[in-house]
Design a protein around this motif. Structure first.
Motif, PDB file in Angstrom:
ATOM      1  N   UNK A 228     -42.195  -1.728  27.288  1.00 44.89           N
ATOM      2  CA  UNK A 228     -41.221  -2.494  26.519  1.00 44.89           C
ATOM      3  C   UNK A 228     -41.543  -2.446  25.026  1.00 44.89           C
ATOM      4  N   UNK A 229     -42.813  -2.499  24.694  1.00 45.17           N
ATOM      5  CA  UNK A 229     -43.231  -2.401  23.298  1.00 45.17           C
ATOM      6  C   UNK A 229     -42.831  -1.053  22.711  1.00 45.17           C
ATOM      7  N   UNK A 231     -40.573   1.066  23.764  1.00 45.17           N
ATOM      8  CA  UNK A 231     -39.117   1.256  23.715  1.00 45.17           C
ATOM      9  C   UNK A 231     -38.483   0.431  22.597  1.00 45.17           C
ATOM     10  N   UNK A 232     -38.986  -0.775  22.371  1.00 43.27           N
ATOM     11  CA  UNK A 232     -38.452  -1.572  21.272  1.00 43.27           C
ATOM     12  C   UNK A 232     -38.693  -0.866  19.943  1.00 43.27           C
ATOM     13  N   UNK A 233     -39.890  -0.361  19.790  1.00 42.57           N
ATOM     14  CA  UNK A 233     -40.217   0.339  18.545  1.00 42.57           C
ATOM     15  C   UNK A 233     -39.394   1.611  18.395  1.00 42.57           C
ATOM     16  N   UNK A 234     -39.225   2.343  19.504  1.00 41.02           N
ATOM     17  CA  UNK A 234     -38.432   3.585  19.447  1.00 41.02           C
ATOM     18  C   UNK A 234     -36.995   3.302  19.024  1.00 41.02           C
ATOM     19  N   UNK A 235     -36.343   2.344  19.660  1.00 34.33           N
ATOM     20  CA  UNK A 235     -34.925   2.089  19.350  1.00 34.33           C
ATOM     21  C   UNK A 235     -34.754   1.546  17.928  1.00 34.33           C
ATOM     22  N   UNK A 236     -35.767   0.852  17.443  1.00 30.15           N
ATOM     23  CA  UNK A 236     -35.652   0.329  16.082  1.00 30.15           C
ATOM     24  C   UNK A 236     -35.640   1.463  15.066  1.00 30.15           C
ATOM     25  N   UNK A 237     -36.525   2.435  15.230  1.00 31.53           N
ATOM     26  CA  UNK A 237     -36.526   3.540  14.276  1.00 31.53           C
ATOM     27  C   UNK A 237     -35.377   4.509  14.579  1.00 31.53           C
ATOM     28  N   UNK A 238     -34.974   4.599  15.855  1.00 25.21           N
ATOM     29  CA  UNK A 238     -33.854   5.481  16.210  1.00 25.21           C
ATOM     30  C   UNK A 238     -32.557   4.997  15.579  1.00 25.21           C
ATOM     31  N   UNK A 239     -32.459   3.716  15.257  1.00 26.10           N
ATOM     32  CA  UNK A 239     -31.247   3.184  14.629  1.00 26.10           C
ATOM     33  C   UNK A 239     -30.993   3.806  13.265  1.00 26.10           C
ATOM     34  N   UNK A 260     -33.611  -6.201  22.727  1.00 20.99           N
ATOM     35  CA  UNK A 260     -33.674  -6.430  24.179  1.00 20.99           C
ATOM     36  C   UNK A 260     -35.078  -6.155  24.710  1.00 20.99           C
ATOM     37  N   UNK A 261     -35.628  -4.994  24.377  1.00 18.15           N
ATOM     38  CA  UNK A 261     -36.944  -4.646  24.911  1.00 18.15           C
ATOM     39  C   UNK A 261     -38.047  -5.514  24.305  1.00 18.15           C
ATOM     40  N   UNK A 262     -37.870  -5.914  23.067  1.00 20.12           N
ATOM     41  CA  UNK A 262     -38.838  -6.831  22.463  1.00 20.12           C
ATOM     42  C   UNK A 262     -38.865  -8.149  23.235  1.00 20.12           C
ATOM     43  N   UNK A 263     -37.698  -8.645  23.615  1.00 20.05           N
ATOM     44  CA  UNK A 263     -37.618  -9.908  24.352  1.00 20.05           C
ATOM     45  C   UNK A 263     -38.289  -9.820  25.720  1.00 20.05           C
ATOM     46  N   UNK A 277     -45.430 -10.682  18.628  1.00 23.28           N
ATOM     47  CA  UNK A 277     -45.155 -11.292  17.330  1.00 23.28           C
ATOM     48  C   UNK A 277     -44.865 -10.257  16.262  1.00 23.28           C
ATOM     49  N   UNK A 278     -45.648  -9.174  16.244  1.00 22.67           N
ATOM     50  CA  UNK A 278     -45.425  -8.122  15.263  1.00 22.67           C
ATOM     51  C   UNK A 278     -44.096  -7.413  15.518  1.00 22.67           C
ATOM     52  N   UNK A 279     -43.817  -7.079  16.781  1.00 22.86           N
ATOM     53  CA  UNK A 279     -42.556  -6.396  17.091  1.00 22.86           C
ATOM     54  C   UNK A 279     -41.364  -7.295  16.808  1.00 22.86           C
ATOM     55  N   UNK A 280     -41.489  -8.576  17.119  1.00 22.62           N
ATOM     56  CA  UNK A 280     -40.404  -9.520  16.848  1.00 22.62           C
ATOM     57  C   UNK A 280     -40.147  -9.607  15.345  1.00 22.62           C
TER      58      UNK A 280
END
Length: 437
Positions: A228-229, A231-239, A260-263, A277-280
């Motif tokens: 989840x960590x 994927x959250x990071x991937x989608x954030x930079x993929x945006x 979503x994945x961060x949650x 906390x960092x990803x959020x």
């Protein structure tokens, strides 16, 4: 003259681990929390603590120490700190560096990660000297991890003005010779994606590295919290990809996935809570910027307020909030945000005071604006745009000492062509307050 105890100053207390690896009694700052976890990992010789990501280049540590007026801690290598100032954790670091060549790879990584989080990247490069191979057979996972730490340190130095080419060469070596799915390969491809789009303006390179990063994440076989960590990071930079193409709907879909994945990440113990906390924080910051792109400043304000509530001692969050308030024509609120940012973050004082001066000038408080500009100039001696704001009759009297200094300093900087050419982003601000787009 007796030496000043680190936590006896506000900045020393707020950023204590940066000085001497001492106990951190404050909270609400993801960068310091990441360093505190790295120190615990080092002292306890444990890999149970996550390597919480985030960059504090060497200049951040220098500004923190300089602002606290504790020059004994202005150093590039831990061994330079006087023995009577060393905490038990700092002594552990020095002892392990003294026998670094004989440490196993896991111990080396703990040492290097602590140095990285502390902004001591010169020490990383001094002790881990073996660069990634430019050609040849695949690296084993341990060798690749150490090579990645070198590339990451070189990138941190590039943020401060060093050559980006050295960092990219090292990281490309890891990308080409590390095992896809290994920690080093996942991190190298992610960092190369970031460098391409944020530093090199290389959009095709960004796309290529992002694709390789996605494949590496899939090959990692990560599950649960770790997946989840990632994927959250991937989608954030993929945006960034649809954003650059002008496809704002796709940009927002990627950011929805990142959130979503961060949650879904765990946060039931100090280690997972720190990573979440960092990803959020990163997601909230990116969503605020997303709203800027969309021109939705009402939602930007909501995200920015959530950001400051999530990390109450994080000065960058307050800078973001101040920017939102400016766009929403809430100049008095922006003044408060920038003042808090300057109080909490020596490393952002130049930016906070620069913007504070413009807000105060807009409100008609020229005396306070003048003081803010002077403090911005003191924090960033190469900030020529700050000097230009001071070099006006309504700000500084023509025959006064401040004006004479400004004219002399501006003339000197204009003679230094490289200095003038390397204008910071905040210096490009046009000074129009309350112009919501």
């Amino acid at each position: 003259m007796p030496r000043v105890d680190v936590p006896s100053t506000f900045i020393g207390w707020l950023y204590r681990p940066y000085f001497d690896f001492g106990d951190w009694e404050a909270d609400g700052n993801s960068a310091v929390e990441g360093l505190a976890l790295a120190i615990r990992s080092l002292v306890e010789e444990s890999d149970a603590y996550p390597r919480v990501h985030g960059f504090s280049p060497p200049s951040v540590r220098r500004e923190i120490v300089r602002h606290a007026m504790l020059p004994d801690y202005l150093l590039d290598d831990p061994s330079e700190l006087a023995s009577d100032l060393r905490t038990p954790a700092w002594r552990t670091l020095c002892e392990q560096l003294a026998r670094y060549a004989g440490l196993d790879v896991r111990a080396r990584l703990r040492v290097l990660w602590a140095l990285h989080r502390a902004g001591l990247h010169a020490a990383v490069l001094r002790h881990e000297r073996e660069p990634a191979p430019k050609s040849g057979t695949r690296m084993d996972d341990d060798t690749a991890a150490l090579a990645f730490m070198r590339g990451q340190a070189l990138y941190a130095q590039a943020i401060d003005g060093g050559p980006a080419s050295a960092a990219t060469a090292e990281l490309r070596g890891v990308r080409e010779h590390a095992r896809p799915g290994s920690w080093a390969h996942v991190e190298a491809t992610y960092l190369l994606s970031s460098i391409c789009v944020k530093m090199l303006d290389d959009v095709p390179g960004f796309q290529r590295n992002l694709e390789r990063h996605a494949r590496s994440v899939d090959a990692s076989d990560a599950v649960g919290h770790e997946r989840n960590k990632l994927l959250s990071r991937y989608h954030r930079i993929a945006a960034l990809s649809p954003q650059l193409a002008g496809d704002h709907a796709a940009m927002s879909r990627e950011m929805d996935r990142a959130e979503h994945f961060c949650a879904l990440m765990r946060r039931d113990d100090p280690a997972t809570r720190a990573e979440w906390g960092l990803l959020r924080y990163a997601v909230l910051e990116s969503r605020t910027k997303e709203m800027f792109v969309l021109g939705d400043f009402e939602r930007a304000e909501r995200y920015a307020l959530s950001l400051t509530e999530h990390m109450r001692s994080e000065p960058r969050a307050l800078l973001t909030l101040g920017q939102v308030y400016v766009e929403r024509e809430k100049i008095s609120e922006a003044v408060e945000a920038y003042r808090k940012a300057a109080l909490l973050g020596p490393q952002v004082t130049h930016l906070a005071q620069f913007m504070l001066g413009q807000c105060l000038e807009h409100l008609g408080d020229m005396d306070a604006a003048r003081l803010a500009y002077v403090q911005a100039a003191a924090s960033d001696p190469l900030g020529i745009s700050t000097l230009q704001l001071l070099d006006r009759d309504e700000v500084a009297r023509k025959e006064g000492p401040l004006r004479r200094w400004v004219e002399r300093r501006t003339a000197f900087l204009r003679e230094e062509r490289d200095t003038v050419d390397e204008v910071r982003g905040y210096q490009k601000y046009d000074g129009k307050m309350g112009t919501a787009r």
